[in-house]
Design an enzyme around this catalytic site. Sequence first.
Site, mmCIF file in Angstrom:
data_model
loop_
_atom_site.group_PDB
_atom_site.id
_atom_site.type_symbol
_atom_site.label_atom_id
_atom_site.label_comp_id
_atom_site.label_asym_id
_atom_site.label_seq_id
_atom_site.Cartn_x
_atom_site.Cartn_y
_atom_site.Cartn_z
ATOM 1 C CG HIS A 188 -1.955 -1.061 1.216
ATOM 2 N ND1 HIS A 188 -2.880 -1.220 0.211
ATOM 3 C CD2 HIS A 188 -2.186 -2.077 2.090
ATOM 4 C CE1 HIS A 188 -3.640 -2.279 0.473
ATOM 5 N NE2 HIS A 188 -3.235 -2.820 1.608
ATOM 6 C CG HIS A 234 -6.462 -5.482 1.706
ATOM 7 N ND1 HIS A 234 -5.882 -6.339 2.618
ATOM 8 C CD2 HIS A 234 -7.649 -5.093 2.236
ATOM 9 C CE1 HIS A 234 -6.677 -6.456 3.677
ATOM 10 N NE2 HIS A 234 -7.758 -5.719 3.460
ATOM 11 C CG ASP A 320 -4.905 -10.197 3.364
ATOM 12 O OD1 ASP A 320 -4.599 -10.766 2.300
ATOM 13 O OD2 ASP A 320 -4.605 -9.004 3.610
HETATM 14 C C1 OKP Z 1 -2.847 -4.334 4.554
HETATM 15 B B1 OKP Z 1 -2.526 -5.525 3.629
HETATM 16 C C2 OKP Z 1 -10.884 -2.706 6.390
HETATM 17 C C3 OKP Z 1 -9.907 -2.109 7.381
HETATM 18 C C4 OKP Z 1 -8.605 -1.807 6.730
HETATM 19 C C5 OKP Z 1 -6.217 -1.550 6.941
HETATM 20 C C6 OKP Z 1 -5.958 -2.785 6.151
HETATM 21 C C7 OKP Z 1 -4.578 -2.847 5.561
HETATM 22 C C8 OKP Z 1 -4.298 -4.142 4.872
HETATM 23 N N1 OKP Z 1 -12.040 -3.266 6.977
HETATM 24 N N2 OKP Z 1 -7.518 -1.551 7.589
HETATM 25 O O1 OKP Z 1 -2.949 -5.371 2.310
HETATM 26 O O2 OKP Z 1 -2.951 -6.786 4.131
HETATM 27 ZN ZN ZN Z 2 -4.075 -7.324 2.628
#
Ligand code: OKP
Ligand code: ZN
Length: 379
Positions: A188, A234, A320
Amino acid sequence: MTPALMKVYTSKLCTTMHTPEFEFLSGAETQYYESPQRLDAILAYLETHSDSFEITERVEDFGYEPIQRVHKQDFLDYLETAYEEWIQEGGHPNGVLPATIPHHKVTRLGKAKASNLLSKAGEYCFDLSAVITKDTFKAAWNAAQITLTATKDLVRLGAEYEQSLASGAQSRENPPGLYALVRPPGHHAQSDICGGYCFLNNVAIAAQWIIDQPELKGRDGQPKKIAIVDVDFHHGNGTQEIFYSVSNPLYTSMHSADDYPYFTGSALEKGEGEGLGFNVNIPLHHATTDDDYVEILDKLILDHVMPYQPDYVIVSLGVDTFKDDPIAGFLVTSEGYPRIGNSIRKIGVPTLFVQEGGYCVEKLGINVGGMLQGFLGKK
Ligand code: OKP
Ligand code: ZN
Protein backbone atom coordinates in the site's frame (compact mmCIF):
# COMPACT_ATOMS: atom_id res chain seq x y z
CA MET A 1 14.55 -32.56 -10.00
CA THR A 2 12.63 -30.87 -7.19
CA PRO A 3 14.59 -28.13 -5.44
CA ALA A 4 14.94 -29.58 -1.96
CA LEU A 5 14.66 -26.37 0.00
CA MET A 6 13.33 -22.87 -0.17
CA LYS A 7 15.53 -20.26 1.48
CA VAL A 8 13.72 -17.99 3.92
CA TYR A 9 15.10 -14.53 4.73
CA THR A 10 14.05 -12.96 8.01
CA SER A 11 15.40 -11.40 11.21
CA LYS A 12 14.54 -11.03 14.88
CA LEU A 13 14.25 -7.29 14.24
CA CYS A 14 11.02 -7.97 12.32
CA THR A 15 9.35 -8.87 15.62
CA THR A 16 11.01 -6.49 18.04
CA MET A 17 10.49 -3.22 16.16
CA HIS A 18 7.37 -1.32 15.12
CA THR A 19 4.80 -2.57 17.63
CA PRO A 20 1.98 -0.02 17.96
CA GLU A 21 -0.38 -0.79 20.84
CA PHE A 22 -3.58 -0.10 18.96
CA GLU A 23 -5.23 1.04 15.76
CA PHE A 24 -8.69 2.32 14.83
CA LEU A 25 -10.85 -0.08 12.88
CA SER A 26 -14.38 0.88 11.86
CA GLY A 27 -14.07 3.75 14.33
CA ALA A 28 -13.17 1.54 17.31
CA GLU A 29 -9.85 1.26 19.10
CA THR A 30 -8.59 -2.32 18.60
CA GLN A 31 -5.41 -4.37 18.83
CA TYR A 32 -2.86 -3.67 16.10
CA TYR A 33 -3.64 -6.50 13.68
CA GLU A 34 -0.34 -6.18 11.81
CA SER A 35 1.45 -7.70 14.81
CA PRO A 36 4.81 -9.41 15.47
CA GLN A 37 2.85 -12.56 16.42
CA ARG A 38 2.00 -12.93 12.74
CA LEU A 39 5.64 -13.40 11.90
CA ASP A 40 6.24 -15.75 14.85
CA ALA A 41 3.37 -17.95 13.70
CA ILE A 42 4.73 -18.23 10.15
CA LEU A 43 8.25 -18.89 11.42
CA ALA A 44 7.01 -21.64 13.74
CA TYR A 45 5.51 -23.51 10.78
CA LEU A 46 8.59 -23.08 8.61
CA GLU A 47 10.86 -24.29 11.44
CA THR A 48 8.87 -27.48 11.89
CA HIS A 49 9.03 -28.15 8.12
CA SER A 50 12.79 -28.15 7.76
CA ASP A 51 12.50 -30.55 4.82
CA SER A 52 11.07 -27.60 2.85
CA PHE A 53 12.60 -24.50 4.37
CA GLU A 54 16.04 -23.22 5.29
CA ILE A 55 15.92 -20.09 7.42
CA THR A 56 18.68 -17.50 7.30
CA GLU A 57 19.10 -14.33 9.32
CA ARG A 58 21.88 -13.05 7.08
CA VAL A 59 21.04 -9.49 6.03
CA GLU A 60 23.19 -7.50 3.65
CA ASP A 61 23.23 -3.71 3.83
CA PHE A 62 22.22 -2.19 0.51
CA GLY A 63 22.18 1.31 1.95
CA TYR A 64 19.78 4.13 1.18
CA GLU A 65 19.95 4.27 -2.61
CA PRO A 66 17.60 1.40 -3.58
CA ILE A 67 14.97 2.93 -1.28
CA GLN A 68 15.45 6.40 -2.77
CA ARG A 69 14.90 4.95 -6.24
CA VAL A 70 11.30 4.20 -5.26
CA HIS A 71 10.36 6.72 -2.57
CA LYS A 72 10.60 10.52 -2.54
CA GLN A 73 13.15 12.10 -0.23
CA ASP A 74 10.72 14.41 1.59
CA PHE A 75 8.56 11.39 2.44
CA LEU A 76 11.58 9.39 3.67
CA ASP A 77 12.72 12.34 5.82
CA TYR A 78 9.21 12.57 7.22
CA LEU A 79 9.08 8.85 8.14
CA GLU A 80 12.43 9.12 9.88
CA THR A 81 11.66 12.19 11.97
CA ALA A 82 7.87 12.14 12.44
CA TYR A 83 7.70 10.37 15.79
CA GLU A 84 10.08 12.68 17.59
CA GLU A 85 8.27 15.79 16.38
CA TRP A 86 4.93 14.18 17.18
CA ILE A 87 5.92 13.65 20.81
CA GLN A 88 7.29 17.21 21.02
CA GLU A 89 3.93 18.49 19.77
CA GLY A 90 2.07 16.47 22.43
CA GLY A 91 1.00 13.48 20.31
CA HIS A 92 -0.04 10.16 21.91
CA PRO A 93 2.94 7.79 22.47
CA ASN A 94 1.20 5.02 20.47
CA GLY A 95 2.46 6.82 17.40
CA VAL A 96 1.74 9.31 14.65
CA LEU A 97 -1.68 9.41 12.98
CA PRO A 98 -3.06 12.25 10.89
CA ALA A 99 -5.45 14.80 12.36
CA THR A 100 -6.64 15.85 8.91
CA ILE A 101 -6.09 14.33 5.50
CA PRO A 102 -6.14 16.80 2.59
CA HIS A 103 -9.49 16.06 1.01
CA HIS A 104 -10.00 17.22 -2.54
CA LYS A 105 -13.18 19.09 -1.56
CA VAL A 106 -11.16 21.11 0.95
CA THR A 107 -7.94 21.58 -0.99
CA ARG A 108 -9.82 22.87 -4.03
CA LEU A 109 -9.91 26.26 -2.30
CA GLY A 110 -7.49 25.75 0.59
CA LYS A 111 -3.98 26.74 -0.46
CA ALA A 112 -2.25 26.70 2.96
CA LYS A 113 0.82 24.47 3.22
CA ALA A 114 1.38 21.83 5.90
CA SER A 115 3.80 23.22 8.48
CA ASN A 116 3.74 21.41 11.83
CA LEU A 117 3.72 17.64 12.21
CA LEU A 118 -0.01 17.41 12.88
CA SER A 119 -0.71 18.89 9.47
CA LYS A 120 2.14 17.11 7.67
CA ALA A 121 0.93 13.69 8.89
CA GLY A 122 -2.08 13.98 6.59
CA GLU A 123 0.13 14.81 3.61
CA TYR A 124 2.08 11.59 4.04
CA CYS A 125 -0.53 9.11 5.28
CA PHE A 126 -3.88 8.15 3.76
CA ASP A 127 -5.54 6.21 6.57
CA LEU A 128 -5.50 5.41 10.31
CA SER A 129 -3.66 2.05 10.18
CA ALA A 130 -0.10 3.16 9.41
CA VAL A 131 0.92 4.20 12.92
CA ILE A 132 4.47 5.60 13.04
CA THR A 133 6.25 4.59 16.26
CA LYS A 134 9.75 5.47 17.44
CA ASP A 135 11.35 2.68 15.38
CA THR A 136 8.95 2.36 12.43
CA PHE A 137 11.44 3.79 9.96
CA LYS A 138 14.14 1.38 11.17
CA ALA A 139 11.71 -1.53 10.99
CA ALA A 140 10.66 -0.66 7.44
CA TRP A 141 14.31 -0.13 6.47
CA ASN A 142 15.15 -3.56 7.91
CA ALA A 143 12.31 -5.21 5.96
CA ALA A 144 13.54 -3.57 2.76
CA GLN A 145 17.14 -4.70 3.35
CA ILE A 146 16.03 -8.29 4.02
CA THR A 147 13.96 -8.24 0.84
CA LEU A 148 16.96 -6.90 -1.11
CA THR A 149 19.20 -9.62 0.35
CA ALA A 150 16.75 -12.22 -0.93
CA THR A 151 16.53 -10.40 -4.28
CA LYS A 152 20.28 -10.58 -4.79
CA ASP A 153 20.14 -14.33 -4.19
CA LEU A 154 17.14 -14.61 -6.53
CA VAL A 155 19.28 -13.16 -9.30
CA ARG A 156 22.13 -15.55 -8.51
CA LEU A 157 19.85 -18.61 -8.40
CA GLY A 158 18.15 -17.34 -11.56
CA ALA A 159 21.44 -17.36 -13.43
CA GLU A 160 22.18 -20.91 -12.26
CA TYR A 161 18.70 -21.97 -13.31
CA GLU A 162 19.15 -20.48 -16.81
CA GLN A 163 22.45 -22.32 -17.18
CA SER A 164 20.99 -25.65 -16.16
CA LEU A 165 18.05 -25.07 -18.55
CA ALA A 166 20.48 -24.34 -21.38
CA SER A 167 22.47 -27.50 -20.66
CA GLY A 168 19.26 -29.53 -20.59
CA ALA A 169 19.89 -30.62 -16.99
CA GLN A 170 16.68 -28.97 -15.87
CA SER A 171 13.15 -28.48 -17.13
CA ARG A 172 11.03 -25.35 -16.54
CA GLU A 173 8.96 -27.26 -14.03
CA ASN A 174 10.91 -26.45 -10.88
CA PRO A 175 12.09 -22.85 -10.86
CA PRO A 176 13.96 -21.63 -7.77
CA GLY A 177 11.87 -19.86 -5.14
CA LEU A 178 12.87 -17.65 -2.21
CA TYR A 179 10.85 -16.08 0.57
CA ALA A 180 11.32 -12.79 2.41
CA LEU A 181 9.46 -13.13 5.71
CA VAL A 182 9.24 -9.48 6.71
CA ARG A 183 7.07 -6.88 8.39
CA PRO A 184 5.87 -4.18 8.10
CA PRO A 185 4.39 -5.03 4.69
CA GLY A 186 4.71 -2.76 1.67
CA HIS A 187 2.18 -2.93 -1.15
CA HIS A 188 0.00 0.00 0.00
CA ALA A 189 2.99 2.35 0.34
CA GLN A 190 3.15 4.71 -2.63
CA SER A 191 6.19 6.79 -3.64
CA ASP A 192 5.38 9.49 -1.08
CA ILE A 193 2.54 8.32 1.15
CA CYS A 194 2.12 5.53 3.70
CA GLY A 195 -1.07 3.68 4.64
CA GLY A 196 -2.54 0.22 5.12
CA TYR A 197 0.15 -0.88 7.61
CA CYS A 198 2.75 -0.11 4.89
CA PHE A 199 5.62 2.42 4.92
CA LEU A 200 8.26 1.33 2.41
CA ASN A 201 7.20 -0.76 -0.58
CA ASN A 202 9.45 -3.83 -0.26
CA VAL A 203 8.32 -5.45 -3.50
CA ALA A 204 8.76 -2.24 -5.51
CA ILE A 205 12.22 -1.67 -4.04
CA ALA A 206 13.21 -5.24 -4.98
CA ALA A 207 11.88 -4.94 -8.54
CA GLN A 208 13.53 -1.56 -9.12
CA TRP A 209 16.84 -2.89 -7.75
CA ILE A 210 16.86 -5.70 -10.34
CA ILE A 211 16.06 -3.23 -13.13
CA ASP A 212 18.88 -0.95 -11.95
CA GLN A 213 21.67 -3.56 -11.97
CA PRO A 214 23.87 -2.59 -14.95
CA GLU A 215 25.27 -6.11 -15.41
CA LEU A 216 21.83 -7.70 -15.42
CA LYS A 217 20.59 -7.53 -18.98
CA GLY A 218 18.21 -9.67 -20.96
CA ARG A 219 19.04 -11.00 -24.43
CA ASP A 220 18.03 -7.72 -26.12
CA GLY A 221 20.33 -5.66 -23.89
CA GLN A 222 17.34 -4.31 -21.98
CA PRO A 223 16.94 -4.72 -18.19
CA LYS A 224 15.58 -8.06 -17.01
CA LYS A 225 11.79 -8.18 -16.95
CA ILE A 226 9.82 -8.63 -13.75
CA ALA A 227 6.20 -9.63 -13.30
CA ILE A 228 4.66 -8.78 -9.94
CA VAL A 229 1.79 -11.03 -8.91
CA ASP A 230 -0.12 -9.57 -5.95
CA VAL A 231 -2.29 -12.23 -4.32
CA ASP A 232 -3.05 -10.27 -1.15
CA PHE A 233 -6.77 -9.72 -0.49
CA HIS A 234 -6.30 -5.96 -0.79
CA HIS A 235 -5.33 -4.01 -3.89
CA GLY A 236 -1.66 -2.92 -3.90
CA ASN A 237 -2.31 0.74 -4.66
CA GLY A 238 1.30 1.55 -3.74
CA THR A 239 2.93 -0.82 -6.21
CA GLN A 240 0.45 0.23 -8.87
CA GLU A 241 1.24 3.94 -8.37
CA ILE A 242 5.01 3.50 -8.29
CA PHE A 243 5.10 1.67 -11.63
CA TYR A 244 2.00 3.14 -13.30
CA SER A 245 3.85 4.80 -16.18
CA VAL A 246 6.53 2.15 -16.88
CA SER A 247 6.34 -1.13 -18.81
CA ASN A 248 8.72 -2.96 -16.46
CA PRO A 249 7.71 -4.34 -14.02
CA LEU A 250 4.31 -5.63 -15.02
CA TYR A 251 1.97 -5.26 -12.04
CA THR A 252 -0.89 -7.74 -11.70
CA SER A 253 -3.27 -8.01 -8.77
CA MET A 254 -6.26 -10.09 -7.69
CA HIS A 255 -8.15 -8.46 -4.84
CA SER A 256 -11.52 -7.71 -3.32
CA ALA A 257 -13.67 -5.46 -5.52
CA ASP A 258 -15.35 -3.71 -2.62
CA ASP A 259 -12.94 -3.49 0.25
CA TYR A 260 -9.95 -1.48 1.44
CA PRO A 261 -8.34 0.69 -0.01
CA TYR A 262 -11.68 1.30 -1.79
CA PHE A 263 -10.60 3.93 -4.34
CA THR A 264 -8.11 1.92 -6.42
CA GLY A 265 -8.09 -1.54 -7.96
CA SER A 266 -10.59 -1.16 -10.79
CA ALA A 267 -9.92 -3.14 -13.97
CA LEU A 268 -10.05 0.24 -15.75
CA GLU A 269 -6.70 1.19 -14.15
CA LYS A 270 -4.39 -0.10 -16.90
CA GLY A 271 -1.32 2.13 -16.62
CA GLU A 272 -0.44 5.30 -18.53
CA GLY A 273 2.05 6.38 -21.19
CA GLU A 274 4.69 3.70 -21.66
CA GLY A 275 3.05 1.82 -18.83
CA LEU A 276 -0.32 1.49 -20.58
CA GLY A 277 -1.29 -2.18 -20.58
CA PHE A 278 1.25 -3.11 -17.91
CA ASN A 279 -1.07 -2.73 -14.93
CA VAL A 280 -3.64 -5.47 -14.60
CA ASN A 281 -6.31 -5.41 -11.90
CA ILE A 282 -8.70 -8.28 -11.34
CA PRO A 283 -11.34 -7.29 -8.77
CA LEU A 284 -13.05 -10.29 -7.18
CA HIS A 285 -16.36 -11.00 -5.48
CA HIS A 286 -16.23 -11.50 -1.69
CA ALA A 287 -17.61 -15.04 -2.09
CA THR A 288 -14.56 -16.20 -4.10
CA THR A 289 -13.79 -19.89 -3.35
CA ASP A 290 -10.60 -21.96 -3.78
CA ASP A 291 -11.80 -23.16 -7.19
CA ASP A 292 -12.75 -19.65 -8.33
CA TYR A 293 -9.47 -18.20 -7.12
CA VAL A 294 -7.23 -20.78 -8.78
CA GLU A 295 -9.19 -20.63 -12.04
CA ILE A 296 -8.92 -16.82 -12.22
CA LEU A 297 -5.22 -16.90 -11.22
CA ASP A 298 -4.45 -19.46 -13.93
CA LYS A 299 -6.21 -17.24 -16.46
CA LEU A 300 -4.31 -14.16 -15.26
CA ILE A 301 -1.05 -16.09 -15.66
CA LEU A 302 -1.99 -17.37 -19.12
CA ASP A 303 -3.36 -14.08 -20.48
CA HIS A 304 -0.94 -11.59 -18.91
CA VAL A 305 2.06 -13.04 -17.07
CA MET A 306 3.20 -15.64 -19.66
CA PRO A 307 2.88 -13.31 -22.70
CA TYR A 308 5.02 -10.74 -20.85
CA GLN A 309 7.87 -13.31 -20.73
CA PRO A 310 9.24 -12.23 -17.35
CA ASP A 311 12.75 -13.14 -16.22
CA TYR A 312 11.61 -13.02 -12.59
CA VAL A 313 8.33 -13.17 -10.72
CA ILE A 314 7.85 -11.30 -7.44
CA VAL A 315 4.80 -12.32 -5.43
CA SER A 316 3.13 -9.99 -2.96
CA LEU A 317 2.18 -12.86 -0.67
CA GLY A 318 -0.96 -12.15 1.32
CA VAL A 319 -3.10 -14.83 2.91
CA ASP A 320 -5.83 -12.46 4.10
CA THR A 321 -7.91 -14.08 1.35
CA PHE A 322 -8.49 -16.77 4.02
CA LYS A 323 -12.12 -17.48 4.97
CA ASP A 324 -11.50 -16.77 8.70
CA ASP A 325 -9.34 -13.67 8.34
CA PRO A 326 -10.47 -11.22 11.06
CA ILE A 327 -10.23 -8.04 8.93
CA ALA A 328 -10.58 -9.37 5.38
CA GLY A 329 -11.22 -12.68 3.61
CA PHE A 330 -12.77 -14.47 0.65
CA LEU A 331 -13.85 -18.10 1.06
CA VAL A 332 -10.32 -19.43 0.43
CA THR A 333 -9.40 -22.38 2.70
CA SER A 334 -6.08 -23.82 3.87
CA GLU A 335 -6.37 -26.35 1.02
CA GLY A 336 -6.42 -23.49 -1.47
CA TYR A 337 -2.97 -22.08 -0.75
CA PRO A 338 -0.87 -25.01 -2.02
CA ARG A 339 -2.90 -24.82 -5.23
CA ILE A 340 -2.08 -21.10 -5.57
CA GLY A 341 1.62 -21.87 -5.03
CA ASN A 342 1.44 -24.62 -7.62
CA SER A 343 -0.06 -22.25 -10.20
CA ILE A 344 2.77 -19.80 -9.59
CA ARG A 345 5.37 -22.59 -9.95
CA LYS A 346 3.97 -23.41 -13.39
CA ILE A 347 5.03 -19.98 -14.67
CA GLY A 348 8.46 -21.63 -14.64
CA VAL A 349 10.36 -18.48 -13.63
CA PRO A 350 12.64 -17.79 -10.60
CA THR A 351 10.30 -16.38 -7.98
CA LEU A 352 10.64 -14.22 -4.90
CA PHE A 353 7.78 -14.31 -2.40
CA VAL A 354 7.51 -11.26 -0.13
CA GLN A 355 5.20 -11.26 2.87
CA GLU A 356 2.31 -8.78 2.82
CA GLY A 357 -0.97 -9.34 4.72
CA GLY A 358 -2.73 -12.20 6.53
CA TYR A 359 -4.18 -11.70 10.00
CA CYS A 360 -5.64 -15.01 11.17
CA VAL A 361 -2.60 -15.74 13.34
CA GLU A 362 -3.59 -19.35 14.16
CA LYS A 363 -3.67 -20.34 10.48
CA LEU A 364 -0.93 -18.11 9.12
CA GLY A 365 1.70 -20.84 9.30
CA ILE A 366 -0.21 -23.47 7.39
CA ASN A 367 -1.56 -20.96 4.87
CA VAL A 368 1.72 -19.22 4.03
CA GLY A 369 3.75 -22.43 4.36
CA GLY A 370 1.19 -24.24 2.23
CA MET A 371 1.51 -21.73 -0.60
CA LEU A 372 5.30 -22.00 -0.52
CA GLN A 373 5.19 -25.82 -0.38
CA GLY A 374 2.76 -25.76 -3.28
CA PHE A 375 5.37 -23.79 -5.20
CA LEU A 376 7.98 -26.40 -4.27
CA GLY A 377 5.66 -29.12 -5.58
CA LYS A 378 5.58 -30.63 -2.10
CA LYS A 379 1.91 -30.41 -1.32
C1 OKP B 1 -2.85 -4.33 4.55
B1 OKP B 1 -2.53 -5.52 3.63
C2 OKP B 1 -10.88 -2.71 6.39
C3 OKP B 1 -9.91 -2.11 7.38
C4 OKP B 1 -8.61 -1.81 6.73
C5 OKP B 1 -6.22 -1.55 6.94
C6 OKP B 1 -5.96 -2.79 6.15
C7 OKP B 1 -4.58 -2.85 5.56
C8 OKP B 1 -4.30 -4.14 4.87
N1 OKP B 1 -12.04 -3.27 6.98
N2 OKP B 1 -7.52 -1.55 7.59
O1 OKP B 1 -2.95 -5.37 2.31
O2 OKP B 1 -2.95 -6.79 4.13
ZN1 ZN C 1 -4.08 -7.32 2.63
